[in-house]
Design a protein around this motif. Structure first.
Motif, mmCIF file in Angstrom:
data_model
loop_
_atom_site.group_PDB
_atom_site.id
_atom_site.type_symbol
_atom_site.label_atom_id
_atom_site.label_comp_id
_atom_site.label_asym_id
_atom_site.label_seq_id
_atom_site.Cartn_x
_atom_site.Cartn_y
_atom_site.Cartn_z
ATOM 1 N N PRO A 87 0.807 -1.228 0.000
ATOM 2 C CA PRO A 87 0.000 0.000 0.000
ATOM 3 C C PRO A 87 0.834 1.269 0.000
ATOM 4 N N PHE A 88 2.132 1.140 0.255
ATOM 5 C CA PHE A 88 3.001 2.314 0.247
ATOM 6 C C PHE A 88 3.204 2.854 -1.171
ATOM 7 N N LEU A 89 3.065 1.958 -2.165
ATOM 8 C CA LEU A 89 3.284 2.370 -3.554
ATOM 9 C C LEU A 89 1.995 2.573 -4.317
ATOM 10 N N SER A 90 0.927 1.941 -3.894
ATOM 11 C CA SER A 90 -0.329 2.040 -4.626
ATOM 12 C C SER A 90 -1.486 2.093 -3.644
ATOM 13 N N GLU A 91 -2.474 2.900 -3.984
ATOM 14 C CA GLU A 91 -3.664 3.005 -3.158
ATOM 15 C C GLU A 91 -4.758 2.039 -3.605
ATOM 16 N N ASN A 92 -4.465 1.202 -4.590
ATOM 17 C CA ASN A 92 -5.434 0.228 -5.084
ATOM 18 C C ASN A 92 -5.602 -0.882 -4.049
ATOM 19 N N THR A 93 -6.783 -0.937 -3.446
ATOM 20 C CA THR A 93 -7.022 -1.933 -2.395
ATOM 21 C C THR A 93 -7.126 -3.355 -2.937
ATOM 22 N N ILE A 94 -7.419 -3.491 -4.218
ATOM 23 C CA ILE A 94 -7.531 -4.839 -4.799
ATOM 24 C C ILE A 94 -6.177 -5.540 -4.788
ATOM 25 N N LEU A 95 -5.099 -4.767 -4.966
ATOM 26 C CA LEU A 95 -3.771 -5.372 -4.981
ATOM 27 C C LEU A 95 -3.420 -6.028 -3.654
ATOM 28 N N ALA A 96 -4.059 -5.586 -2.564
ATOM 29 C CA ALA A 96 -3.775 -6.195 -1.263
ATOM 30 C C ALA A 96 -4.142 -7.675 -1.253
ATOM 31 N N GLY A 97 -5.138 -8.047 -2.052
ATOM 32 C CA GLY A 97 -5.519 -9.455 -2.121
ATOM 33 C C GLY A 97 -4.490 -10.323 -2.804
ATOM 34 N N PHE A 98 -3.569 -9.713 -3.565
ATOM 35 C CA PHE A 98 -2.515 -10.460 -4.256
ATOM 36 C C PHE A 98 -1.190 -10.398 -3.511
ATOM 37 N N ALA A 99 -1.177 -9.830 -2.313
ATOM 38 C CA ALA A 99 0.053 -9.700 -1.539
ATOM 39 C C ALA A 99 0.561 -11.070 -1.100
ATOM 40 N N PRO A 100 1.869 -11.210 -0.895
ATOM 41 C CA PRO A 100 2.429 -12.522 -0.519
ATOM 42 C C PRO A 100 1.834 -13.101 0.753
ATOM 43 N N ASP A 101 1.645 -12.262 1.797
ATOM 44 C CA ASP A 101 1.146 -12.807 3.059
ATOM 45 C C ASP A 101 -0.265 -13.354 2.903
ATOM 46 N N ALA A 102 -1.140 -12.618 2.182
ATOM 47 C CA ALA A 102 -2.507 -13.104 1.956
ATOM 48 C C ALA A 102 -2.503 -14.351 1.085
ATOM 49 N N CYS A 103 -1.602 -14.385 0.098
ATOM 50 C CA CYS A 103 -1.527 -15.548 -0.799
ATOM 51 C C CYS A 103 -1.084 -16.793 -0.048
ATOM 52 N N PHE A 104 -0.065 -16.669 0.790
ATOM 53 C CA PHE A 104 0.443 -17.832 1.507
ATOM 54 C C PHE A 104 -0.563 -18.331 2.554
ATOM 55 N N ARG A 105 -1.324 -17.421 3.150
ATOM 56 C CA ARG A 105 -2.378 -17.859 4.074
ATOM 57 C C ARG A 105 -3.453 -18.632 3.325
ATOM 58 N N ALA A 106 -3.846 -18.135 2.158
ATOM 59 C CA ALA A 106 -4.844 -18.837 1.351
ATOM 60 C C ALA A 106 -4.321 -20.192 0.890
ATOM 61 N N LEU A 107 -3.035 -20.244 0.522
ATOM 62 C CA LEU A 107 -2.437 -21.511 0.094
ATOM 63 C C LEU A 107 -2.441 -22.528 1.226
ATOM 64 N N LEU A 108 -2.134 -22.079 2.429
ATOM 65 C CA LEU A 108 -2.146 -22.980 3.578
ATOM 66 C C LEU A 108 -3.552 -23.524 3.837
ATOM 67 N N GLN A 109 -4.565 -22.680 3.701
ATOM 68 C CA GLN A 109 -5.944 -23.124 3.893
ATOM 69 C C GLN A 109 -6.349 -24.133 2.818
ATOM 70 N N LEU A 110 -5.925 -23.894 1.571
ATOM 71 C CA LEU A 110 -6.246 -24.834 0.493
ATOM 72 C C LEU A 110 -5.566 -26.179 0.717
ATOM 73 N N LEU A 111 -4.344 -26.155 1.220
ATOM 74 C CA LEU A 111 -3.643 -27.405 1.505
ATOM 75 C C LEU A 111 -4.286 -28.157 2.657
ATOM 76 N N GLN A 112 -4.713 -27.434 3.670
ATOM 77 C CA GLN A 112 -5.350 -28.076 4.816
ATOM 78 C C GLN A 112 -6.699 -28.680 4.448
ATOM 79 N N SER A 113 -7.449 -27.988 3.602
ATOM 80 C CA SER A 113 -8.758 -28.504 3.196
ATOM 81 C C SER A 113 -8.638 -29.631 2.175
#
Length: 276
Positions: free
Chosen positions: A47-73
């Motif tokens: 968010p320091f470089l862009s004010e586009n809130t949609i890009l936050a969904g593609f951030a590494p931390d959100a991606c890795f959390r989603a990946l962990l949930q997909l692996l667990q399920s």
């Protein structure tokens, strides 16, 4: 007085230390490249470089959390298994078509000259371009997906097999002729064993092409697969899951190519040892 025997054996760890050192350096370089890529990824979605809130969904931390949930399920494993099944069956179909066709074209100069322009023309057409025709002919489901993947994999296999036939040492063919070997014996005893390395290279290239074509091909109305899952995450606006699936696709593709490279290397090494 006899001289005492001198033990000149080198410790085992010293023999392998240069190899271990090279492996360690390669691993460090690979990890540094991955670290730089993840840092640039985080920087691009920060968010320091862009004010586009949609890009936050593609951030590494959100991606890795989603990946962990997909692996667990276990959901991602189901879609990956379906995609791998389609890839393997399509490669089998391509082998059944590409290897005999490559042998026939490679053995006949006239046939090669007659078909080369046509094959090169068809080869340059993107497999994705056949999507509308595949749907009209095969309908919705797995059949058009198999058609698209097969037509993408046939050409590298066929062309490499044909090139392998041309690369056979003429001395072996002359020897077979001098021994009164039949055409079938020459093909099965000399040509086929000689083109195995070329065929394996064609299979490796086919795996890469098929894996790239797989994702758009699985957007033709199927109910499972990595390509379908990407569309599903997009429709649900689950951007972290979408990015996680993209990472899974890249990882599986890398492992498939790595497995093919290691197998080819092992085959070539084993064959050289057998000849020596």
């Amino acid at each position: 007085m006899s001289a005492l025997p001198i033990d000149i054996r080198v410790p085992r760890f010293q023999l392998f230390s240069p190899r271990i050192k090279r492996l360690g350096n390669s691993t460090l370089l690979a990890l540094s490249g991955i670290f730089i890529a993840v840092f640039l990824w985080w920087l691009g979605t920060s968010p320091f470089l862009s004010e586009n809130t949609i890009l936050a969904g593609f951030a590494p931390d959100a991606c890795f959390r989603a990946l962990l949930q997909l692996l667990q399920s276990g959901e991602i494993f189901t879609h990956a298994a379906v995609s791998l099944q389609r890839v393997l069956l399509s490669l089998l179909f391509a082998l059944l078509v590409g290897i005999p066709l490559g042998l026939i074209v490679g053995l006949s100069r006239r046939l090669e000259k007659a078909t080369s322009p046509l094959f090169q023309f068809i080869r340059m057409i993107s497999p994705i371009s056949w999507m509308p025709l595949a749907v009209m002919v095969f309908g919705i489901g797995d059949a058009p997906v198999y058609f698209l993947l097969t037509i993408a994999a046939v050409w590298p296999i066929m062309l490499n097999v044909s090139a392998g036939v041309h690369a056979v040492d003429p001395c072996w063919l002359t020897l077979a002729k001098s021994l009164c070997a039949s055409r079938w014996e020459t093909v099965t005893r000399i040509i086929v064993p000689a083109i195995v390395a070329h065929a394996l290279t064609g299979i490796r290239l086919a795996i890469g092409i098929v894996w790239i074509v797989l994702v758009p091909a699985e957007m033709l109305g199927v109910s499972a697969g990595l390509g379908y899952f990407i569309l599903d995450t997009r429709d649900r606006l689950a951007y972290p899951e979408l990015m996680a699936v993209i990472l899974v696709i890249g990882l599986i593709g890398y492992l498939l190519d790595l497995s093919a490279r290691l197998f080819i290397r092992h085959f070539v090494h084993h064959r050289r040892n057998a000849l020596n």
